[in-house]
Scaffold this motif. Structure first.
Motif, short mmCIF file in Angstrom:
data_model
loop_
_atom_site.label_atom_id
_atom_site.label_comp_id
_atom_site.label_asym_id
_atom_site.label_seq_id
_atom_site.Cartn_x
_atom_site.Cartn_y
_atom_site.Cartn_z
N ARG A 90 4.01 5.68 -5.34
CA ARG A 90 4.18 5.73 -6.80
C ARG A 90 3.21 6.73 -7.43
O ARG A 90 3.59 7.56 -8.25
CB ARG A 90 3.97 4.34 -7.42
CG ARG A 90 4.13 4.36 -8.94
CD ARG A 90 3.98 3.00 -9.58
NE ARG A 90 5.04 2.09 -9.19
CZ ARG A 90 4.86 0.97 -8.49
NH1 ARG A 90 3.64 0.60 -8.14
NH2 ARG A 90 5.89 0.21 -8.17
N GLN A 91 1.95 6.67 -6.98
CA GLN A 91 0.96 7.61 -7.54
C GLN A 91 1.29 9.05 -7.18
O GLN A 91 1.16 9.96 -8.00
CB GLN A 91 -0.43 7.26 -7.01
CG GLN A 91 -0.96 5.93 -7.55
CD GLN A 91 -2.39 5.70 -7.08
OE1 GLN A 91 -3.26 6.54 -7.27
NE2 GLN A 91 -2.66 4.57 -6.46
N GLN A 122 0.85 -1.21 0.00
CA GLN A 122 0.00 0.00 0.00
C GLN A 122 0.88 1.26 0.00
O GLN A 122 0.60 2.22 -0.70
CB GLN A 122 -0.92 0.01 1.24
CG GLN A 122 -2.10 -0.94 1.11
CD GLN A 122 -2.89 -1.05 2.41
OE1 GLN A 122 -2.32 -1.14 3.49
NE2 GLN A 122 -4.20 -1.04 2.29
N GLU A 123 1.94 1.21 0.82
CA GLU A 123 2.88 2.34 0.83
C GLU A 123 3.43 2.61 -0.57
O GLU A 123 3.48 3.75 -1.03
CB GLU A 123 4.09 2.02 1.72
CG GLU A 123 3.95 2.33 3.17
CD GLU A 123 5.29 2.09 3.87
OE1 GLU A 123 6.07 3.03 3.97
OE2 GLU A 123 5.56 0.94 4.27
N ILE A 124 3.87 1.52 -1.22
CA ILE A 124 4.50 1.66 -2.55
C ILE A 124 3.48 2.18 -3.56
O ILE A 124 3.77 3.08 -4.35
CB ILE A 124 5.10 0.31 -3.01
CG1 ILE A 124 6.29 -0.05 -2.10
CG2 ILE A 124 5.54 0.36 -4.47
CD1 ILE A 124 6.84 -1.46 -2.30
N ASN A 180 15.68 -3.43 1.27
CA ASN A 180 15.08 -4.14 0.14
C ASN A 180 14.04 -3.34 -0.63
O ASN A 180 13.54 -3.79 -1.65
CB ASN A 180 14.47 -5.47 0.61
CG ASN A 180 15.55 -6.37 1.18
OD1 ASN A 180 16.68 -6.36 0.70
ND2 ASN A 180 15.23 -7.11 2.24
N LEU A 181 13.70 -2.15 -0.13
CA LEU A 181 12.78 -1.31 -0.90
C LEU A 181 13.50 -0.81 -2.14
O LEU A 181 14.72 -0.64 -2.12
CB LEU A 181 12.40 -0.07 -0.07
CG LEU A 181 11.21 -0.10 0.86
CD1 LEU A 181 11.03 1.29 1.47
CD2 LEU A 181 9.94 -0.52 0.14
N PRO A 184 5.96 7.76 0.82
CA PRO A 184 5.94 6.38 1.28
C PRO A 184 6.47 5.45 0.18
O PRO A 184 6.26 5.71 -1.00
CB PRO A 184 4.45 6.12 1.55
CG PRO A 184 3.70 7.21 0.86
CD PRO A 184 4.62 8.38 0.79
N GLY A 185 7.19 4.42 0.60
CA GLY A 185 7.64 3.42 -0.38
C GLY A 185 8.98 3.71 -1.01
O GLY A 185 9.48 2.89 -1.77
#
Ligand code: ZN
Length: 247
Positions: A40-41, A34-36, A77-78, A96-97
């Motif tokens: 991204r958006q 959800q964070e990613i 790892n993100l 986030p992400g």
């Protein structure tokens, strides 16, 4: 409606009871995916609103420093993305992400593209990585769900609200606690790297002195990152503790 409210309150009280029993943290209500997704958006929105610098060497340098430090972070790892935004203010922001943007005004403040102080830049970037690694964005979203304030439970509909909140980079405001933690993590990640961990402390000192003479250029930084007067001292103390091995 009344029944819905009653059910909602019941759900909330059960939720709070469960969380107080398990000591659950608000960020655990938000998944990494959800964070990613939200990050991204929001990054797309930001890159529509502001220009990413056309200086490919500058972007590559910021990305190289960022990737080196992200690999040393608590969330190695993100997939992190580092870019420079053509904005004159002195600031840097994280989503986030793992999306992190440094403003061109900040680059110019610490020497400009040709003569940049890499240690200060590494300090700023590692502080932003600290916000991501400590999951401060997820904490903000999780707290809002848990206490039913602001934007509620993450659904498809209000994902868009979080996207617009994070994309509105001048509205985001971290707490002092978040700032202290991001400073600490920034120092932790630069300590033992090829960058001098004093870079972050020196950057904070630049902020303190220059913000008095040129407040308008620093306004956006102080809105997003509050700087209590003891921030430099705390960061210095943490670094001393690392050096003397008491951490
Ligand atoms: Zn911050």
């Amino acid at each position: 409606m009344r029944r819905q409210l009653k059910n909602g309150l019941l759900f909330l009280s059960v939720l709070l009871a469960v969380f107080s029993l398990t000591g659950c943290k608000p960020e655990s209500l938000v998944s990494q995916s959800q964070e990613i997704d939200i990050g991204r958006q929001a990054s797309r929105d930001i890159e529509r609103q502001y220009k990413v610098s056309a200086d490919s060497r500058l972007n590559a340098m910021v990305n190289e420093i960022g990737q080196n430090l992200a690999a040393r972070s608590d969330r190695p790892n993100l997939k992190y993305t580092f870019k420079v935004l053509d904005v004159k203010d002195v600031n840097a922001v994280s989503l986030p992400g793992g999306w992190i943007y440094v403003y061109k005004g900040l680059i110019d403040e610490i020497g400009g593209p040709g003569n940049i102080d890499r240690d200060k830049l590494a300090g700023v970037i590692s502080h932003e990585i600290g916000h991501v690694a400590a999951r401060h964005h997820a904490q903000m979203m999780g707290r809002s769900q848990l206490y039913g304030i602001g934007i509620g439970v993450l659904t498809k509909g209000n994902t868009a609200q979080w996207v617009s909140l994070f994309a509105n980079i001048n509205l985001l405001h971290w707490s002092r606690k978040d700032e202290y933690e991001a400073d600490k993590l920034g120092i932790k990640y630069t300590y033992g790297s090829t960058y001098d961990p004093n870079g972050l402390i020196e950057f904070l000192q630049v902020l303190q002195s220059k913000s008095k003479s040129e407040p308008s250029r620093f306004e956006s930084w102080f809105r997003t990152h509050p700087v209590p007067s003891d921030r430099v001292g705390r960061a210095q103390q943490y670094l001393n503790e690392l050096r003397t091995g008491s951490r």
